[in-house]
Design a protein around this motif. Structure first.
Motif, PDB file in Angstrom:
ATOM      1  N   THR A  49       0.863  -1.176   0.000  1.00  0.00           N
ATOM      2  CA  THR A  49       0.000   0.000   0.000  1.00  0.00           C
ATOM      3  C   THR A  49       0.906   1.235   0.000  1.00  0.00           C
ATOM      4  O   THR A  49       1.801   1.344   0.844  1.00  0.00           O
ATOM      5  N   ASP A  92      -9.625  -1.660  -1.453  1.00  0.00           N
ATOM      6  CA  ASP A  92     -10.281  -1.285  -0.202  1.00  0.00           C
ATOM      7  C   ASP A  92     -11.668  -1.929  -0.167  1.00  0.00           C
ATOM      8  O   ASP A  92     -12.610  -1.366  -0.709  1.00  0.00           O
ATOM      9  N   PRO A  93     -11.788  -3.137   0.417  1.00  0.00           N
ATOM     10  CA  PRO A  93     -10.790  -3.919   1.137  1.00  0.00           C
ATOM     11  C   PRO A  93      -9.719  -4.448   0.188  1.00  0.00           C
ATOM     12  O   PRO A  93      -9.966  -4.612  -1.007  1.00  0.00           O
ATOM     13  N   LEU A 137     -14.046 -11.892   4.715  1.00  0.00           N
ATOM     14  CA  LEU A 137     -12.656 -11.538   4.450  1.00  0.00           C
ATOM     15  C   LEU A 137     -11.786 -11.573   5.705  1.00  0.00           C
ATOM     16  O   LEU A 137     -10.558 -11.613   5.600  1.00  0.00           O
ATOM     17  N   ALA A 138     -12.385 -11.554   6.862  1.00  0.00           N
ATOM     18  CA  ALA A 138     -11.604 -11.608   8.097  1.00  0.00           C
ATOM     19  C   ALA A 138     -11.199 -13.029   8.455  1.00  0.00           C
ATOM     20  O   ALA A 138     -10.145 -13.250   9.052  1.00  0.00           O
ATOM     21  N   ASP A 142      -4.808  -6.913   5.392  1.00  0.00           N
ATOM     22  CA  ASP A 142      -5.069  -5.664   6.098  1.00  0.00           C
ATOM     23  C   ASP A 142      -4.219  -4.576   5.436  1.00  0.00           C
ATOM     24  O   ASP A 142      -2.984  -4.599   5.536  1.00  0.00           O
ATOM     25  N   GLY A 143      -4.872  -3.638   4.770  1.00  0.00           N
ATOM     26  CA  GLY A 143      -4.142  -2.608   4.040  1.00  0.00           C
ATOM     27  C   GLY A 143      -3.379  -1.648   4.928  1.00  0.00           C
ATOM     28  O   GLY A 143      -2.432  -0.997   4.477  1.00  0.00           O
ATOM     29  N   ARG A 144      -3.714  -1.573   6.201  1.00  0.00           N
ATOM     30  CA  ARG A 144      -3.011  -0.667   7.117  1.00  0.00           C
ATOM     31  C   ARG A 144      -1.731  -1.269   7.657  1.00  0.00           C
ATOM     32  O   ARG A 144      -0.734  -0.584   7.829  1.00  0.00           O
ATOM     33  N   GLU A 175     -17.400  -4.445   1.604  1.00  0.00           N
ATOM     34  CA  GLU A 175     -18.120  -4.550   2.868  1.00  0.00           C
ATOM     35  C   GLU A 175     -17.720  -5.810   3.645  1.00  0.00           C
ATOM     36  O   GLU A 175     -18.561  -6.502   4.226  1.00  0.00           O
ATOM     37  N   GLY A 176     -16.417  -6.135   3.637  1.00  0.00           N
ATOM     38  CA  GLY A 176     -15.925  -7.246   4.428  1.00  0.00           C
ATOM     39  C   GLY A 176     -16.173  -8.615   3.843  1.00  0.00           C
ATOM     40  O   GLY A 176     -15.981  -9.630   4.523  1.00  0.00           O
ATOM     41  N   SER A 208      -6.828 -12.085   1.489  1.00  0.00           N
ATOM     42  CA  SER A 208      -7.383 -10.905   2.139  1.00  0.00           C
ATOM     43  C   SER A 208      -6.311 -10.323   3.044  1.00  0.00           C
ATOM     44  O   SER A 208      -5.796 -11.008   3.930  1.00  0.00           O
ATOM     45  N   SER A 266      -9.441  -5.866  -5.386  1.00  0.00           N
ATOM     46  CA  SER A 266      -9.898  -4.639  -4.756  1.00  0.00           C
ATOM     47  C   SER A 266      -8.758  -4.079  -3.900  1.00  0.00           C
ATOM     48  O   SER A 266      -7.942  -4.839  -3.381  1.00  0.00           O
TER      49      SER A 266
END
Length: 539
Positions: A311, A338-339, A427-428, A363-365, A400-401, A361, A336
């Motif tokens: 990212t 985001d997510p 996605l989690a 975590d972009g952060r 939306e997850g 999947s 994608s």
């Protein structure tokens, strides 16, 4: 009434590999050790005096040949499908039917029960029957298969690539609003449009001939509202110019990537924000845009490459987070940003030509892997171009997850027909949510795009039904028809002659736009091919 297949016909839920306490196990697609803190990537200023490589890179010539061969193969398949459809269509027609008989009422649903459909901006019309708004015949492409990548929809214009041009149309009736002429055909168009109505393209500097195929070296920003080319840039000249296979936009940044690396420009001015550094052993082979900018970065020599998903800060190129793909993965496509979801072929295990064996999947952060979702080729549809156009994933949508996938076609209940469903993965966790939307008797569904918290999907036409755009509620998986193609034979032939694998779909404000990804000389049985067809409801 929902047509649900029996339990023994539903595709099995692929197992998710268990993760040890300290993280995922080593192997294909997993890091061998915890990734180190992000290192500076392409976040350095442009180097003064940098122009082009000392000699023409041989890998690019091969890429051009491979891209041309891939497009030719796709065309042959498309022509065969169209020809078969015309032959069958000449002797068989269907009775007018409104979808699956629901009349636009909710269908399907999951274990959460039926609730009011909310979360989307698209209005459910009282009558979903659409009219043909306009069609644009296929232009003459010359001797070569010509890519017509690039299709954008804003509140005021629908813009699409033609042969060496981009044209803006009134979305209500197809009236031409503007035309941007180009010296050569478009190679790639950005998937996204900025809030201000700007997009980007990569194009060739000249029209291909039998003896010369100019590379995809020109990057340009477009103002779709005014119908103008803001600027055009390239790195190097003639045969030594840097070649690009993909382009994206985010905020005020245009980023183009390819096998030679990536470069970023300021959207407004064309100023270089960052570009390859001489001697760098790593390169950004592609980008994903939208609300975030994500790079697919490759390092190391051929045969021993490593791949990272980064990212980036769109203005500086600074790496904000990084996930290092594991051994056995050399390419990845971006579903994608985001997510953040990417598709990859781990260990060449992808089936059916999808290019994807697993979705990741992330975590972009933080760059942490959240879940890995295996997708056996015989159980699920969906595909990604993981080599050149890295943002070109079809039949798979994330938002939306959730990750939405169409199941593979299977025998319909008590019938000789075929059907499928759309299922969702969390996605989690990587686990299925337990919900599924059924296409209905003798129908198949193809995910298109998110509409807020809802999923928009294309319900493909059959001999007895028109094609439809449906909205699948993210809350309870009920399905409502937003648009239904007219029931006349001409409309049916138009839509049936544009298979989903080779079509760009855009939907908004009750209007559907379908356009061809490539154009070529018509073959023997073809009487008419359209570049664009557009339909709209009355509401």
């Amino acid at each position: 009434m929902t047509d649900q297949p029996p339990h023994d016909q539903q595709p099995p839920t692929p197992p998710t590999p268990p993760a040890p306490p300290n993280g995922p196990p080593p192997g294909y697609g997993y890091p061998q050790a915890p990734p180190p803190p992000p290192q500076p990537g392409y976040g350095y200023p442009a180097q003064p005096g940098y122009g082009y490589p000392a000699q023409p890179p041989t890998v690019v010539a091969g890429d051009d040949i491979r891209a041309r061969e891939n497009r030719t193969i796709a065309l042959i398949i498309l022509a065969a499908v169209v020809a078969i459809g015309l032959i069958i269509g000449s002797g068989v027609w269907y009775a007018r039917s409104s979808g699956d008989g629901s009349g636009g009422k909710p269908t399907g649903g999951g274990k959460n029960g039926t609730r009011t459909v909310t979360g989307g901006k698209e209005k459910v019309p009282a009558d979903p029957t659409a009219d043909l708004l306009f069609k644009v015949p296929q232009p003459k492409p010359g001797d070569n298969v010509t890519t017509t990548d690039g299709s954008w929809l804003t509140d005021t214009v629908y813009a699409n690539t033609g042969v060496s041009e981009v044209v803006g149309y009134d979305p209500a009736d197809g009236t031409k609003r503007w035309t941007i002429k180009l010296p050569g055909p478009v190679c790639a168009g950005s998937r996204h449009v900025t809030p201000g109505g700007r997009a980007a393209i990569v194009f060739r500097p000249s029209v291909p001939t039998r003896t010369r195929l100019a590379g995809c070296t020109q990057v340009a920003a477009l103002d779709l509202v005014k119908g103008t080319r803001l600027w055009t840039k390239s790195v190097g000249t003639d045969d030594f110019a840097m070649k690009f296979q993909n382009v994206t936009v985010t905020r005020n940044t245009v980023a183009a990537g390819g096998l030679e690396g990536g470069i970023a420009y300021d959207m407004a001015t064309g100023k270089v924000l960052w570009q390859p550094k001489p001697g760098d052993s790593c390169s950004d082979i592609g980008y994903g845009g939208g609300t975030r900018l994500v790079a697919v970065r490759k390092c190391g020599p051929y045969g021993n490459e490593t791949l990272s998903i980064q990212t980036l800060d769109p203005t500086s190129g600074k790496v904000l987070s990084e996930y290092k793909m594991g051994a056995g993965i050399s390419y990845a496509g971006i579903v994608s940003t985001d997510p953040l979801v990417v598709g990859a072929d781990a260990g060449e295990a992808a089936g059916g030509g999808s290019g994807v064996s697993d979705y990741f999947s992330i975590d972009g952060r933080t760059g942490k892997l959240l879940a890995r979702i295996p997708v056996p080729g015989d159980a699920y549809e969906g595909e990604c171009d993981t080599i050149t156009r890295l943002e070109d994933c079809k039949g798979v949508v994330a938002g939306e997850g959730r990750l939405y996938l169409a199941t593979g076609e299977h025998k319909d209940t008590g019938d000789l027909g075929r059907t499928n469903e759309i299922v969702a993965f969390d996605l989690a966790t990587g686990k299925q949510t337990g919900q599924r939307a059924s296409a209905g008797k003798d129908r198949t569904l193809f995910p298109l795009q998110m509409d807020g918290g809802n999923l928009l999907a294309w319900k493909m036409p059959s001999y007895e039904h028109s094609g439809e755009v449906v909205s699948v509620s993210g809350a309870d998986f009920t399905s409502r028809t937003l648009l239904e193609i007219p029931g006349d034979k001409a409309s049916h032939d138009m839509v049936s002659g544009m298979p989903v694998e080779f079509v760009k779909f855009r939907f908004g404000h009750g209007r559907l736009f379908m356009s061809q990804a490539n154009v070529a000389k018509p073959l023997g049985l073809e009487t008419e091919r359209n570049l664009i067809v557009a339909f709209g409801t009355h509401d």
